[in-house]
Design a protein around this motif. Structure first.
Motif, PDB file in Angstrom:
ATOM      1  N   ILE A 250      50.470 -16.058  85.604  1.00 56.64           N
ATOM      2  CA  ILE A 250      51.046 -16.208  86.944  1.00 56.64           C
ATOM      3  C   ILE A 250      52.302 -15.358  87.025  1.00 56.64           C
ATOM      4  CG2 ILE A 250      52.058 -17.856  88.576  1.00 56.64           C
ATOM      5  CD1 ILE A 250      50.263 -20.005  87.392  1.00 56.64           C
ATOM      6  N   HIS A 251      52.524 -14.742  88.171  1.00 59.15           N
ATOM      7  CA  HIS A 251      53.689 -13.878  88.354  1.00 59.15           C
ATOM      8  C   HIS A 251      54.973 -14.656  88.040  1.00 59.15           C
ATOM      9  CE1 HIS A 251      56.583 -11.187  90.274  1.00 59.15           C
ATOM     10  NE2 HIS A 251      55.632 -10.261  90.265  1.00 59.15           N
ATOM     11  N   PRO A 252      55.900 -14.049  87.296  1.00 56.52           N
ATOM     12  CA  PRO A 252      57.137 -14.765  86.906  1.00 56.52           C
ATOM     13  C   PRO A 252      57.875 -15.388  88.084  1.00 56.52           C
ATOM     14  CG  PRO A 252      56.967 -12.677  85.724  1.00 56.52           C
ATOM     15  CD  PRO A 252      55.839 -12.694  86.708  1.00 56.52           C
ATOM     16  N   ASP A 253      57.865 -14.724  89.247  1.00 57.76           N
ATOM     17  CA  ASP A 253      58.564 -15.263  90.411  1.00 57.76           C
ATOM     18  C   ASP A 253      57.856 -16.483  90.996  1.00 57.76           C
ATOM     19  OD1 ASP A 253      60.323 -13.191  90.089  1.00 57.76           O
ATOM     20  OD2 ASP A 253      59.421 -11.925  91.645  1.00 57.76           O
ATOM     21  N   ASP A 254      56.577 -16.673  90.666  1.00 56.30           N
ATOM     22  CA  ASP A 254      55.796 -17.773  91.251  1.00 56.30           C
ATOM     23  C   ASP A 254      55.605 -18.943  90.295  1.00 56.30           C
ATOM     24  OD1 ASP A 254      55.507 -16.138  93.448  1.00 56.30           O
ATOM     25  OD2 ASP A 254      53.588 -15.314  92.790  1.00 56.30           O
ATOM     26  N   VAL A 255      56.042 -18.797  89.031  1.00 58.93           N
ATOM     27  CA  VAL A 255      55.809 -19.862  88.040  1.00 58.93           C
ATOM     28  C   VAL A 255      56.543 -21.143  88.424  1.00 58.93           C
ATOM     29  CG1 VAL A 255      56.215 -20.577  85.651  1.00 58.93           C
ATOM     30  CG2 VAL A 255      55.311 -18.307  86.125  1.00 58.93           C
ATOM     31  N   ASN A 269      51.196 -38.380  94.140  1.00 63.77           N
ATOM     32  CA  ASN A 269      49.757 -38.610  94.358  1.00 63.77           C
ATOM     33  C   ASN A 269      49.314 -38.050  95.715  1.00 63.77           C
ATOM     34  OD1 ASN A 269      47.138 -39.454  94.018  1.00 63.77           O
ATOM     35  ND2 ASN A 269      47.546 -41.607  94.470  1.00 63.77           N
ATOM     36  N   GLU A 270      49.704 -36.807  95.978  1.00 69.63           N
ATOM     37  CA  GLU A 270      49.378 -36.151  97.249  1.00 69.63           C
ATOM     38  C   GLU A 270      48.769 -34.777  96.987  1.00 69.63           C
ATOM     39  OE1 GLU A 270      52.991 -38.001 100.007  1.00 69.63           O
ATOM     40  OE2 GLU A 270      53.028 -35.900  99.387  1.00 69.63           O
ATOM     41  N   SER A 271      47.856 -34.390  97.851  1.00 73.28           N
ATOM     42  CA  SER A 271      47.298 -33.038  97.777  1.00 73.28           C
ATOM     43  C   SER A 271      48.337 -32.039  98.273  1.00 73.28           C
ATOM     44  CB  SER A 271      46.018 -32.930  98.607  1.00 73.28           C
ATOM     45  OG  SER A 271      45.032 -33.803  98.113  1.00 73.28           O
ATOM     46  N   ARG A 272      48.410 -30.899  97.631  1.00 78.32           N
ATOM     47  CA  ARG A 272      49.373 -29.868  98.013  1.00 78.32           C
ATOM     48  C   ARG A 272      48.696 -28.497  97.997  1.00 78.32           C
ATOM     49  NH1 ARG A 272      54.853 -31.402  97.351  1.00 78.32           N
ATOM     50  NH2 ARG A 272      54.980 -33.604  97.956  1.00 78.32           N
ATOM     51  N   SER A 273      49.299 -27.563  98.745  1.00 75.33           N
ATOM     52  CA  SER A 273      48.859 -26.167  98.725  1.00 75.33           C
ATOM     53  C   SER A 273      49.987 -25.308  98.172  1.00 75.33           C
ATOM     54  CB  SER A 273      48.472 -25.691 100.131  1.00 75.33           C
ATOM     55  OG  SER A 273      47.341 -26.382 100.601  1.00 75.33           O
ATOM     56  N   VAL A 274      49.617 -24.274  97.450  1.00 76.20           N
ATOM     57  CA  VAL A 274      50.621 -23.387  96.871  1.00 76.20           C
ATOM     58  C   VAL A 274      50.053 -21.971  96.835  1.00 76.20           C
ATOM     59  CG1 VAL A 274      49.835 -23.867  94.509  1.00 76.20           C
ATOM     60  CG2 VAL A 274      52.153 -23.001  94.877  1.00 76.20           C
ATOM     61  N   GLU A 275      50.915 -20.990  97.066  1.00 73.82           N
ATOM     62  CA  GLU A 275      50.528 -19.587  96.969  1.00 73.82           C
ATOM     63  C   GLU A 275      51.167 -18.983  95.726  1.00 73.82           C
ATOM     64  OE1 GLU A 275      51.244 -17.278 100.438  1.00 73.82           O
ATOM     65  OE2 GLU A 275      50.108 -18.605 101.782  1.00 73.82           O
ATOM     66  N   ASP A 287      46.918 -11.967  95.172  1.00 71.05           N
ATOM     67  CA  ASP A 287      47.486 -13.128  95.869  1.00 71.05           C
ATOM     68  C   ASP A 287      46.419 -14.201  96.037  1.00 71.05           C
ATOM     69  OD1 ASP A 287      50.307 -12.418  96.782  1.00 71.05           O
ATOM     70  OD2 ASP A 287      49.179 -10.639  97.392  1.00 71.05           O
ATOM     71  N   PHE A 288      46.796 -15.457  95.707  1.00 69.57           N
ATOM     72  CA  PHE A 288      45.893 -16.595  95.862  1.00 69.57           C
ATOM     73  C   PHE A 288      46.580 -17.714  96.629  1.00 69.57           C
ATOM     74  CE2 PHE A 288      43.884 -14.593  92.193  1.00 69.57           C
ATOM     75  CZ  PHE A 288      42.549 -14.702  92.532  1.00 69.57           C
ATOM     76  N   GLU A 289      45.775 -18.426  97.386  1.00 75.24           N
ATOM     77  CA  GLU A 289      46.219 -19.682  97.988  1.00 75.24           C
ATOM     78  C   GLU A 289      45.402 -20.792  97.334  1.00 75.24           C
ATOM     79  OE1 GLU A 289      47.169 -21.241 102.419  1.00 75.24           O
ATOM     80  OE2 GLU A 289      45.086 -20.690 102.055  1.00 75.24           O
ATOM     81  N   SER A 309      41.180 -22.200  94.416  1.00 73.87           N
ATOM     82  CA  SER A 309      42.026 -21.062  94.802  1.00 73.87           C
ATOM     83  C   SER A 309      41.183 -19.983  95.465  1.00 73.87           C
ATOM     84  CB  SER A 309      42.733 -20.480  93.570  1.00 73.87           C
ATOM     85  OG  SER A 309      43.436 -21.489  92.876  1.00 73.87           O
ATOM     86  N   ARG A 310      41.743 -19.384  96.496  1.00 75.91           N
ATOM     87  CA  ARG A 310      41.037 -18.344  97.246  1.00 75.91           C
ATOM     88  C   ARG A 310      41.874 -17.069  97.299  1.00 75.91           C
ATOM     89  NH1 ARG A 310      37.999 -20.064 102.583  1.00 75.91           N
ATOM     90  NH2 ARG A 310      36.755 -20.948 100.908  1.00 75.91           N
ATOM     91  N   ASP A 311      41.222 -15.953  97.099  1.00 76.98           N
ATOM     92  CA  ASP A 311      41.888 -14.651  97.163  1.00 76.98           C
ATOM     93  C   ASP A 311      42.295 -14.373  98.605  1.00 76.98           C
ATOM     94  OD1 ASP A 311      42.718 -12.052  97.063  1.00 76.98           O
ATOM     95  OD2 ASP A 311      40.914 -11.245  96.134  1.00 76.98           O
ATOM     96  N   ILE A 312      43.608 -14.246  98.826  1.00 79.83           N
ATOM     97  CA  ILE A 312      44.110 -13.998 100.184  1.00 79.83           C
ATOM     98  C   ILE A 312      44.742 -12.616 100.287  1.00 79.83           C
ATOM     99  CG2 ILE A 312      44.436 -16.440 100.745  1.00 79.83           C
ATOM    100  CD1 ILE A 312      47.434 -16.046 100.107  1.00 79.83           C
TER     101      ILE A 312
END
Length: 545
Positions: A250-255, A269-275, A287-289, A309-312
């Protein structure tokens, strides 16, 4: 001896009752047609064998055949009971005398067993067995010792007989119920296994054929599953990924944002989204979401996190293009307005300076003033070109002639600066449909930038060729100072320039013109190694209407 005979009868009964059940447990086949008929015939055979092994006393035959009859009526119904009962009666009549009690007793039992079976058909077989056994006890006591006066003075004999009948019923019932329960459990297990296999097959089909990346992470932040799509999208083998720390890819800025998101999921205990950006096997970032969903275990705590994860990358590019387009639109409107307002007073100032020059030729600043005014006028013309759509006239032209004319125009200046143009053409003609002056403006701008990048002189190499896609490919390579790779994506942005006195509009206009001609322009550059510009323009069709 009576007790021994009953025990032998009971043992043989148990063996013959359990044999078909055991055989059926080991054989996996479809249910037999007319199963009740075959079971009734088998039960009749068993009752006949038991009659053959019966104990006889004073012309009367005693055995536990009625235990079989009770079970057949309870589990297979009255029709099967009549068949089994017929076998047992015939065997009894052939085995001993005193037919009257045997026939009358058989008729009474058949009659009442049939009535009881119909009356209690809604009950389970086990309960019907108990009712039939109780009714047999009553019928036996009323008929044998009382009605027919058989061994009335020997109640122990009758008690032994009834006890072994009841034991036979109990043993047979337990065997049948145990088999039924076992068969039910095995059947349900097989159904569950089949359902599970079908479900797994469906999920495996989805997981193995989706373009999305599916990962399963445990509490220790270890990935326990990678979908096969990782090989297609990222170029890694699944075995490679299982041996690598996921955070290193994972990119150092996104870790940090990624780790924080995972921690929040476990805590809340919640679903979350992250890029985030993931490292491709070839070294570039994608880039992935990712949609991260917790999986609750049996104890009510999160055991796993499923990440889809999806390629965005394409979406990001589209957003950048949209943003760039909006920026260009705003800049264009602003530039057109500013240029229009500047041009009118500029014309006046330039005219008066020219008049003043005629009257005062000796003033040394006149030429400098006119030069700077012409520069301002050039900039305003570029701004107007940027902001106002131009009505262009498309014609067929040989791109080689356009480039050669542009090179010829710049040759005097190039010689003065020790710069040499090296031209290589794959063919004599590269016919495109274009607005010739605009295309000339593009290459004039590119060649001038290349020359300005080489203050100490050098070579500018121009190559032209045709590719299989039906495009003309033009490459322009200089030996200048080069451009840092991280700045290449910004080339063409409004007012972005690397030159001290540049406006940032030249390349922007080049991009606009190339785009209007359905072309593509790209850059490759390294510091102190020069810059390579590649342009693709569609060739015109050979046939002319």
């Amino acid at each position: 001896m009576i007790l021994l005979d009953y025990i032998i009868n009971l043992s043989i009964f148990s063996l013959m009752a359990s044999t078909p059940l055991i055989i059926r447990s080991f054989i996996n086949h479809k249910p037999l047609k007319q199963l009740r008929l075959w079971a009734a015939l088998y039960a009749g055979m068993v009752s006949s064998i038991l009659v053959g092994l019966s104990y006889e006393q004073q012309g009367y035959s005693y055995d536990i055949r009625y235990a079989i009859l009770i079970l057949v009526f309870a589990y297979l119904g009255p029709q099967a009971g009549l068949i089994t009962g017929s076998f047992s009666l015939l065997s009894r009549l052939m085995a001993s005398d005193n037919w009257l009690p045997a026939i009358v007793g058989w008729l009474i039992i058949m009659f009442f067993f049939t009535l009881i079976n119909k009356r209690y058909a809604h009950l389970k077989p086990a309960k019907r067995t108990g009712i039939l056994a109780g009714s047999y006890l009553v019928i036996y006591i009323l008929t044998v010792p009382l009605l027919f006066n058989v061994f009335r003075d020997n109640p122990v004999f009758h008690l032994q007989y009834l006890l072994f009948i009841m034991l036979g019923v109990m043993i047979g019932g337990l065997l049948i119920e145990s088999y039924e329960n076992l068969y039910r459990i095995i059947t349900e297990k097989k159904k569950m296994e089949k359902t599970l296999e079908e479900s797994e097959a469906k999920y495996r089909l989805i997981a193995e054929n989706t373009s999305d990346l599916i990962m399963v992470m445990n509490k220790k932040n270890e990935i326990s599953y990678f979908s096969p799509s990782h090989e297609i999208v990222l170029g890694y083998e699944v075995s490679e990924l299982q041996c690598v720390d996921i955070y290193k890819l994972i990119h150092p800025d996104d870790v940090h944002p990624f780790v924080r998101t995972i921690e929040n999921i476990f805590e809340n205990n919640e679903s979350r989204s992250v890029e985030f950006r993931f490292l491709h096997h070839e070294g570039h970032w994608i880039d992935f979401e990712s949609r991260c969903m917790p999986v609750i275990g049996e104890e009510g705590v999160i055991e796993h996190i499923v990440m889809i994860s999806r390629d965005i990358s394409e979406r990001k590019k589209a957003e950048e293009i949209l943003l760039q387009s909006e920026k260009l639109s705003i800049v264009g409107e602003l530039a057109a307005g500013v240029a229009h307002e500047i041009r009118n007073p500029l014309t006046t100032i330039k005219g008066f300076v020219q008049l003043y020059k005629k009257e005062n030729n000796l003033i040394e600043f006149n030429d400098l003033l006119l030069s700077e005014l012409e520069r301002i006028e050039t900039i305003t013309s570029e701004m107007l070109t940027l902001g106002k759509p131009q009505a262009i006239q498309l014609n067929r032209a040989n791109l080689r002639d356009v480039i050669e004319n542009t090179v010829e125009l710049l040759s005097p200046q190039a010689k003065m600066e020790a710069i040499q143009f090296i031209q290589k053409y794959e063919d004599n003609e590269f016919v495109i449909t274009c607005e010739q002056n605009q295309i000339k403006q593009v290459f004039l701008n590119i060649f001038k930038n290349a020359m300005e990048a080489m203050p100490n002189g050098g070579d500018i190499e121009i190559n032209m060729m045709k590719n299989k896609a039906g495009n003309c490919v033009i490459t322009v390579k200089d030996e200048g100072c080069g451009i840092p790779e991280e700045l290449l994506p910004r080339l063409g942005e409004p007012f972005y320039t690397l030159k001290e006195k540049g406006t940032g509009l030249g390349l922007m206009i080049c991009h606009k013109i190339i785009k209007q001609h359905q072309g593509i322009i790209s850059y490759k550059s390294k510091l102190n190694e020069g810059t390579l510009i590649e342009i693709h323009l569609p060739l015109a069709n050979e046939t002319v209407d």
